[in-house]
Motif scaffolding. Structure first.
Motif, PDB file in Angstrom:
ATOM      1  N   GLY A  72     -90.157  76.516  68.372  1.00  0.00           N
ATOM      2  CA  GLY A  72     -90.518  77.383  67.217  1.00  0.00           C
ATOM      3  C   GLY A  72     -90.654  78.873  67.611  1.00  0.00           C
ATOM      4  O   GLY A  72     -89.784  79.665  67.185  1.00  0.00           O
TER       5      GLY A  72
ATOM      6  N   MET B  96     -90.105  75.962  61.978  1.00  0.00           N
ATOM      7  CA  MET B  96     -90.649  74.854  62.941  1.00  0.00           C
ATOM      8  C   MET B  96     -92.298  74.799  63.157  1.00  0.00           C
ATOM      9  O   MET B  96     -92.529  73.776  63.487  1.00  0.00           O
ATOM     10  CB  MET B  96     -89.970  75.075  64.272  1.00  0.00           C
ATOM     11  N   MET B  97     -93.033  76.049  62.670  1.00  0.00           N
ATOM     12  CA  MET B  97     -94.301  75.876  62.987  1.00  0.00           C
ATOM     13  C   MET B  97     -95.127  75.964  61.568  1.00  0.00           C
ATOM     14  O   MET B  97     -96.139  76.259  61.933  1.00  0.00           O
ATOM     15  CB  MET B  97     -94.397  77.288  63.931  1.00  0.00           C
TER      16      MET B  97
ATOM     17  N   ASN C 101     -92.073  71.161  68.316  1.00  0.00           N
ATOM     18  CA  ASN C 101     -92.052  72.181  67.466  1.00  0.00           C
ATOM     19  C   ASN C 101     -92.876  73.380  67.780  1.00  0.00           C
ATOM     20  O   ASN C 101     -92.264  74.506  67.731  1.00  0.00           O
ATOM     21  CB  ASN C 101     -92.412  71.760  65.992  1.00  0.00           C
TER      22      ASN C 101
ATOM     23  N   GLY D 244     -86.781  79.631  63.101  1.00  0.00           N
ATOM     24  CA  GLY D 244     -87.996  79.234  64.135  1.00  0.00           C
ATOM     25  C   GLY D 244     -89.173  79.289  63.321  1.00  0.00           C
ATOM     26  O   GLY D 244     -90.484  78.621  63.805  1.00  0.00           O
TER      27      GLY D 244
ATOM     28  N   SER E   7     -88.362  69.331  59.822  1.00  0.00           N
ATOM     29  CA  SER E   7     -89.266  69.137  60.821  1.00  0.00           C
ATOM     30  C   SER E   7     -90.374  68.273  60.509  1.00  0.00           C
ATOM     31  O   SER E   7     -90.883  67.328  61.434  1.00  0.00           O
ATOM     32  CB  SER E   7     -89.968  70.377  61.682  1.00  0.00           C
TER      33      SER E   7
END
Length: 510
Positions: free
Chosen positions: A349, A385-386, A345, A382, A332
């Protein structure tokens, strides 16, 4: 060879250092992060065995809570002290405190000592992440920061593979005390690399350190956690002890807000919260921290206690979450650097992480290691992504002169969420766990069927809480996190809100 040397000597547009210098600085930062990353993964895997020897499950969450509390309170201080005295000496101090706490944890003779020494360890760890992220923000423009986050991800990838396996192996084949002693050689290596690579500050910038605010914040946060952990476990919710702790927390935190409104340089830059993007990203980091650390803390307990595997096997199950997180974080980061967009994202996420938490919530006594690993991979994707996106959003929305304070604010939010998340999940588990299943002096991975079922029923609502937190992150991201164009240079003016304070005079960091 000459081509590689020329590329390393070149200073890209928008940068202040050559590529070779940046990679050298990064090597020191990565070793420091490896120290903190290894500690998290090793302790999370081995702690059920530690608790079985030193105490009962009711004190399980306090070993995490004390560590995160120590780091939470000191994160803003490290940000200010780094601005005032330079980040290099603060790195050295932070690692030294961390190593002293590690040795003391390895020598602990009871659970009370372990909790106190973990708090000392957390005081040192409180400087590693904010100082690293602030240094990255000072040497890499926001548009390219995603690429360099891949190097950070590689460190966590290595720790996610090595840490759980090492922690489980140590506990199964030697004394659990070595999970803390192993920090010493890594810490010494980190100090050596940082001493050689990190640039020295060529000037001294005067700052006012809000020691009173830091003290009041520490007392208020401690009182809040004491009230939450004591309630329904050590004392009834309506008891003077619990009510007194909660009332003290409210009074002290209100006093903290009053102190911060009157000091020249508050320990937390609340004025930045007038920026909508900063405020919403800070709130999301708080909620993600609660879901992330709560999951990492209690999944090994589920695997060892409910599924009934050894510490080594539980480490293998925890590895997919961390591997999924760091791999996705790397990918990402590359996508964000190339597209300049990070809002997708922030929306996808929490959905993926929430799905992983729901699957963890649905696991029962018939769950297998494979099912747990699958659910952890989904949660890890998930999370990846963050992991750094909200930090990037905050840093990109403030002036460069505010970078240290903004980074400290983001890490304080993450640590606060982690502290409260672990504490609340610990409360949930303790409330639902029957008195007969308190596990005092019992090997957690050898529970009878009734004990396994009781532990599963106690842990499931904790994972459900994490799923609810993910829903809140999605809502906040959807409504309030704006897509702010990523700057291509270190000196670019951020595209923040009009309420962002004006920049101060910029000075060299090296």
């Amino acid at each position: 060879m000459s081509t590689i040397r020329e590329r390393l000597a070149r200073t890209p547009p928008g940068y202040r250092f050559s590529k070779g210098r940046i990679l050298a600085i990064y090597s020191g930062l990565m070793v420091a992060l490896l120290l903190a990353a290894l500690d998290q993964t090793i302790v999370a895997t081995a702690l059920p065995r530690v608790v079985s020897e030193l105490g009962g499950i009711t004190q399980y969450s306090w070993v995490f809570t004390a560590y995160v509390l120590g780091s939470t309170v000191t994160v803003p201080l490290y940000g200010k002290l780094g601005d005032a005295h330079g980040r290099k000496p603060m790195f050295m101090i932070a690692i030294s405190i961390f190593l002293v706490g590690s040795v003391l944890c390895g020598l602990a003779q009871n659970m009370v000592q372990l909790v106190v020494f973990r708090a000392i360890q957390g005081v040192g760890a409180g400087g590693l992440f904010p100082l690293t992220l602030a240094m990255v923000a000072m040497i890499v423009p926001p548009r390219d920061r995603g690429r360099y986050q891949g190097l950070i991800g590689s460190v966590f990838a290595g720790a996610s593979i090595i840490g759980p396996l090492v922690g489980g192996f140590i506990v199964d084949n030697a004394s659990w005390r070595w999970i803390f002693f192993v920090n010493v050689p890594v810490g010494i290596a980190a100090m050596a690399v940082i001493a050689v690579t990190m640039p020295k500050r060529a000037y001294r910038q005067e700052h006012s350190i809000d020691w009173l605010g830091a003290g009041v914040l520490a007392l208020g946060t401690t009182a809040l956690l004491l009230g939450l952990v004591w309630g329904g476990s050590d004392y009834p919710w309506g008891s003077p002890q619990v009510l007194g702790a909660l009332v003290a927390a409210v009074v002290l935190l209100a006093l903290f807000g009053l102190v911060e409104s009157r000091v020249r340089e508050p320990i937390l830059p609340f004025d930045l919260l007038r920026n909508q993007t900063v405020a919403s990203s800070v709130a999301c980091m708080f909620l993600v921290g609660a879901a992330m650390f709560g999951t990492i803390s209690f999944v090994p307990l589920f695997v060892q206690g409910v599924i009934g595997t050894s510490a080594t096997s539980s480490g293998v199950v925890l590895t997919p979450l961390l591997l999924g997180a760091v791999t996705t974080s790397f990918l990402s980061g590359q996508i964000v650097s190339r597209t300049g967009r990070y809002r997708p994202n922030t929306l996808l996420g929490p959905v993926v992480l929430g799905l992983g938490e729901v699957l963890l919530w649905r696991m029962g006594v018939d769950a297998t290691n494979a099912e747990a690993a699958r659910n952890m991979v989904i949660a890890g994707i998930g999370l990846g992504m963050m992991m750094q996106i909200f930090v990037l959003s905050i840093q990109n929305s403030v002036q460069r002169s505010q970078m240290g304070s903004a980074t400290a604010l983001s890490q304080f939010s993450l640590s606060s969420g982690a502290t409260l998340g672990v504490a609340l999940m610990g409360v949930i588990v303790n409330q639902r766990l029957p008195e007969s299943a308190r596990l005092e002096g019992t090997a957690i991975h050898r529970l009878p069927p009734a004990g396994r079922e009781a532990l599963a029923n106690a842990l499931q609502p904790a994972f459900l809480l994490a799923a609810v937190l993910c829903v809140l992150v999605f809502v906040i991201s959807l409504l309030w996190v704006r897509e702010v164009p990523l700057n291509k240079g270190l000196e670019d003016t951020p595209h923040g809100d009009e309420t962002s304070p004006q920049p101060a005079v910029l000075r060299s960091e090296s």
